[in-house]
Design an enzyme around this catalytic site. Structure first.
Site, short mmCIF file in Angstrom:
data_model
loop_
_atom_site.label_atom_id
_atom_site.label_comp_id
_atom_site.label_asym_id
_atom_site.label_seq_id
_atom_site.Cartn_x
_atom_site.Cartn_y
_atom_site.Cartn_z
CG HIS A 95 -1.98 1.06 1.18
ND1 HIS A 95 -1.75 2.35 1.61
CD2 HIS A 95 -3.27 1.02 0.77
CE1 HIS A 95 -2.85 3.06 1.46
NE2 HIS A 95 -3.79 2.28 0.95
CD GLU A 167 -3.10 1.89 -2.96
OE1 GLU A 167 -3.81 1.96 -1.95
OE2 GLU A 167 -1.87 1.66 -2.91
#
Length: 266
Positions: A95, A167
């Protein structure tokens, strides 16, 4: 057909009690797991008690991170072996906040991905928009550099078992409206990158999620895009009502269309 996958990323929010109450509140209102897969990435200490109350809902309880080693002297790390024993089918890896705040690089994330695949946990690989130009069969293609660095050494058989989450750095944690067209373009180019480096058949089957300012107002538009197979949702997923609206986006749209349809004459 690629099954849609809606994932809540709670980050460092919610206590064990709050997490369990949330699962109990939504478990009987989720879409058919054969049609839409739903998951929650919660803090490590909440995973087991959440898993105990999932029932027959099909809700996936997901780890936000995991170590590349299965066991050993790694204080504070999360074992993939332990996650597998717990029944967690997925682990979110790489992430953008793990990279920005804790210095995780492509090599570290790649090791985690391979360890997850080896033990039978599906990695949800997060990647940003970093690209480089590459010539493929005489054509210039834009290749997602960060993603391909993480996938280095991942075999044809293994790549079939990953989920990718796009992302873009401009959209994560900023609270602005997500741009569905840009989200689709990024996911489309990721799929092309997978096709160029593996096969078109694999690229067509792999699920690609979009993460970045997804909310109840824009999820239908985002999910309507052909190369977006799901969403990784941050702050908007913390509220029960909002989350249920998002996971039931297809059902809500059908209900709205039914309301708008003219009544049949008798």
């Amino acid at each position: 057909m690629r099954k849609p996958f809606i994932v809540a990323n709670w980050k460092m929010h919610k206590t064990v009690d709050e997490s369990v109450k949330f699962v109990k509140a939504i478990r009987d209102q989720l879409p058919d797991p054969q049609e839409v897969e739903v998951g929650i990435a919660a803090q490590a200490f909440s995973l087991y008690p959440m898993a105990q109350v999932v029932g027959k809902s099909g809700l996936q309880i997901i780890a936000q991170n995991a170590a590349a080693e299965y066991s050993g002297p790694y204080t504070g790390e999360i074992s993939l072996r332990g996650l597998h024993d717990l029944g967690s089918r997925y682990a979110m890896l790489g992430h953008i906040e793990r990279r920005r705040l804790f210095g995780e690089n492509n090599a570290a994330v790649s090791q985690k991905v391979k360890a997850a695949l080896q033990i039978g946990v599906t990695p949800i690989i997060c990647t940003d928009e970093t690209m480089v130009q590459k010539e493929v069969n005489g054509e210039i293609h834009y290749v997602f550099q960060q993603l391909m660095s993480v996938l280095h050494g991942v075999s044809l058989d293994q790549i079939r078992r990953v989920v990718i989450s796009y992302e873009p750095s401009w959209a994560v944690g900023v609270g602005q409206h997500a741009n569905a067209a840009l989200a689709e373009e990024g996911c489309r180019m990721i799929r092309r990158t997978i096709a160029d480096n593996y096969t078109y058949e694999i690229a067509d089957k792999i699920r690609i999620l979009y993460g970045g300012s997804v909310n109840p107002d824009n999820i239908k538009e985002i999910m309507a895009k052909p190369d977006i197979d799901g969403a990784l949702i941050g702050r908007a997923s913390l509220d029960v009502d909002n989350f249920l609206k998002m996971v039931n986006y297809a059902k809500n749209e059908e209900a709205q269309l039914a309301k708008q349809a003219p009544a049949k004459k008798k």
